[in-house]
Enzyme design. Sequence first.
Site, PDB file in Angstrom:
ATOM      1  N   HIS A 393     -26.751  24.766  66.937  1.00  0.00           N
ATOM      2  CA  HIS A 393     -27.542  25.374  65.866  1.00  0.00           C
ATOM      3  C   HIS A 393     -28.057  26.758  66.287  1.00  0.00           C
ATOM      4  O   HIS A 393     -27.837  27.753  65.590  1.00  0.00           O
ATOM      5  CB  HIS A 393     -28.713  24.439  65.530  1.00  0.00           C
ATOM      6  CG  HIS A 393     -29.633  24.957  64.460  1.00  0.00           C
ATOM      7  ND1 HIS A 393     -29.599  24.486  63.171  1.00  0.00           N
ATOM      8  CD2 HIS A 393     -30.621  25.897  64.482  1.00  0.00           C
ATOM      9  CE1 HIS A 393     -30.511  25.116  62.447  1.00  0.00           C
ATOM     10  NE2 HIS A 393     -31.160  25.974  63.219  1.00  0.00           N
ATOM     11  N   GLU A 394     -28.706  26.808  67.436  1.00  0.00           N
ATOM     12  CA  GLU A 394     -29.283  28.076  67.889  1.00  0.00           C
ATOM     13  C   GLU A 394     -28.197  29.107  68.186  1.00  0.00           C
ATOM     14  O   GLU A 394     -28.381  30.298  67.957  1.00  0.00           O
ATOM     15  CB  GLU A 394     -30.191  27.867  69.110  1.00  0.00           C
ATOM     16  CG  GLU A 394     -31.384  26.920  68.882  1.00  0.00           C
ATOM     17  CD  GLU A 394     -32.268  27.279  67.695  1.00  0.00           C
ATOM     18  OE1 GLU A 394     -32.297  28.461  67.305  1.00  0.00           O
ATOM     19  OE2 GLU A 394     -32.911  26.361  67.131  1.00  0.00           O
ATOM     20  N   HIS A 397     -27.306  30.915  65.103  1.00  0.00           N
ATOM     21  CA  HIS A 397     -28.214  32.046  64.871  1.00  0.00           C
ATOM     22  C   HIS A 397     -27.852  33.221  65.784  1.00  0.00           C
ATOM     23  O   HIS A 397     -27.799  34.360  65.360  1.00  0.00           O
ATOM     24  CB  HIS A 397     -29.665  31.644  65.180  1.00  0.00           C
ATOM     25  CG  HIS A 397     -30.292  30.746  64.160  1.00  0.00           C
ATOM     26  ND1 HIS A 397     -30.240  31.002  62.821  1.00  0.00           N
ATOM     27  CD2 HIS A 397     -31.019  29.599  64.295  1.00  0.00           C
ATOM     28  CE1 HIS A 397     -30.908  30.038  62.165  1.00  0.00           C
ATOM     29  NE2 HIS A 397     -31.378  29.183  63.039  1.00  0.00           N
ATOM     30  N   HIS A 400     -24.717  35.010  64.812  1.00  0.00           N
ATOM     31  CA  HIS A 400     -25.020  35.778  63.597  1.00  0.00           C
ATOM     32  C   HIS A 400     -25.686  37.103  63.992  1.00  0.00           C
ATOM     33  O   HIS A 400     -25.293  38.177  63.535  1.00  0.00           O
ATOM     34  CB  HIS A 400     -25.951  34.923  62.731  1.00  0.00           C
ATOM     35  CG  HIS A 400     -26.167  35.426  61.336  1.00  0.00           C
ATOM     36  ND1 HIS A 400     -27.022  34.806  60.468  1.00  0.00           N
ATOM     37  CD2 HIS A 400     -25.674  36.494  60.659  1.00  0.00           C
ATOM     38  CE1 HIS A 400     -27.026  35.470  59.309  1.00  0.00           C
ATOM     39  NE2 HIS A 400     -26.217  36.494  59.410  1.00  0.00           N
TER      40      HIS A 400
HETATM   41 ZN   LIG Z   1     -32.579  27.480  62.515  1.00  0.00          ZN
END
Ligand SMILES: [Zn+2]
Length: 603
Positions: A393-394, A397, A400
């Site tokens: 998940h991180e 980010h 991105h």
């Molecule tokens: Zn998040």
Amino acid sequence: MSQTTLPLRKEIPVEETWKLESIFANVEEWEAALHEVETRLPELERYQGILGDSPQTLLDYTDNAEEITRLAMKVMVYSALGQSTDMGDPDAAARAGQGRALMAKLGAARAFEEPELMVISFEKLRQWMKEEPRLAIYNQYFDNLKRKAEHVRSADVEEVLAMAMEPMPPMQPFMPYSSLVNADLKFKPATSRDGTQMEVGQSSIDSLKSHPDREVRRTAFENYADAYLDFKNTIAGVQIMAFQRDVFNARSRRYATSLEASMNPSNIPIEVFHNLIEVFRRNLPTWHKYWRVRRKALKLEKLHVYDIKAPLTDTKVEVPFEQAVNWICEGMRPLGEEYVAVLKDGCTVNRWVDRARNKGKRQGAFSWGSYDTQPFIMMSYADDVFSLSTLAHELGHSMHSYYTRSSQPFVYGNYSLFVAEVASNFNQAMVRDYLFQTHTEPAFQMALIEEAMSNYHRYFFIMPTLARWELEMHERVEQGAPLNAKILTDRCAELFSEAYGEEVEYEQDCIGITWAQFSHMYMNYYVYQYATGISGAHALADRVLSGEAGAADKYLDFIKAGSSKYPLEALKMAGVDLTNPEPVEKAFGVLADIVDRLEGLVG
Ligand SMILES: [Zn+2]
């Protein structure tokens, strides 16, 4: 491992820590940068009142402001990250304070900028962009500013609004709430079947709710809820203040509703919110089926609300960090070699991730940095599937951020929360799919299901239900209807009871007080974005995984766009339209598949 037996920060091997020295080699360099920003701030104030003189003056200003801001952000990021890994270090805390103070000074020095640009007139700015090609990149920025200008009031009204910020700062209702729940609230201990007592607190509640001993789960759940119920009138008081604040802000800025006021700044139509809620309600039977299968898996007569996180298996799947990185790389392979190589180097040689478990480290996980730093990740990696998924998940980010910063100029080098949670959930979706396909051993599948469903329960069940509640409560304030602790709690209980359906047993007040347990309720329609994020992520992952031509490249274009496009536009470019029910339906389809998978394993 309990907090008291954790190693000290200074005992942690360097490879488990992030490479802060990639920002500044040492504290002396950081201090020098801080000093440089402070001495350069007056340069910016010189432009006050003359921004509209000529395109050249405006360009000079933006160049200067960018240079100083980029340096200031490095200063702030370095000091804030340094503090987060050892909250007990007074020197780190002092530096973090200096970093925050510097950003406040920078904000004050640039405060004249937006109002002055709005006065120049957008026609003139458009003309200047034609005359001066270097100004042309600001097209989207000016367009956004123009939308904002529509909600700026007369000078007199603006003056009063600015004055009101002092006695009524935006986060004021949150302050007493935070002190109450983090310091003053006392919880009765949980008790195991054999009478052992266990401390209930904000840091232990999640693990107690997933404890194998049902008595521990029941007493932890109930005692946690009871502590909030004891203070429900006080908490309701500040919560209602927060709703009134949102309605005041909406009205003073001439938005039709507080919902519109929260979505319009990112140019997101309110249909996106309503659409999510509608599809969520329509698909509640998928959740109801999950409760049924879960009850069977746990071999229980009745599934209580405190059994929702009960472990489905006692086999622990070990996932060391290096293994997690390799699996994440495998899962992300459809995005191409470059993406995977950047991610892999980030986790190894470039040390983006601070994964150590040490005394004094902040709880939770985040990805953060600025335009000129690496996209750092803080977490306490615990060698299990949950940690693997958090890392995925991180990294979503961070990748991105990486692609946005390397593709966009500084002015668009960031992105909104609305698209952020698409990128993070996209990586989780890709990695889960890869592991479901390649690791068919039942214990592993069970661990994957457990992690996935725990995540969905929080973000795709609790959060959308709270979003419904939040909408109704804001609407009551907007209509001048009464609001008190009883109304807040009763309505919350009704919404959760609809969501849980007939399959889950609960005590009315215990689920009714859920609203008081989430600090997100102080942030004007924040939580629906997790659910839209998950939906957008699954719609995009589905395209990439089904091998649709160009889907991977379109996804990469999306994470390269930063804020150069409005959130919905950027998502449409990648192939997903969140004003339609389809992406949310797709996410529910994935959820239904996981429930079927669990049913298959349980038999
Ligand atoms: Zn998040």
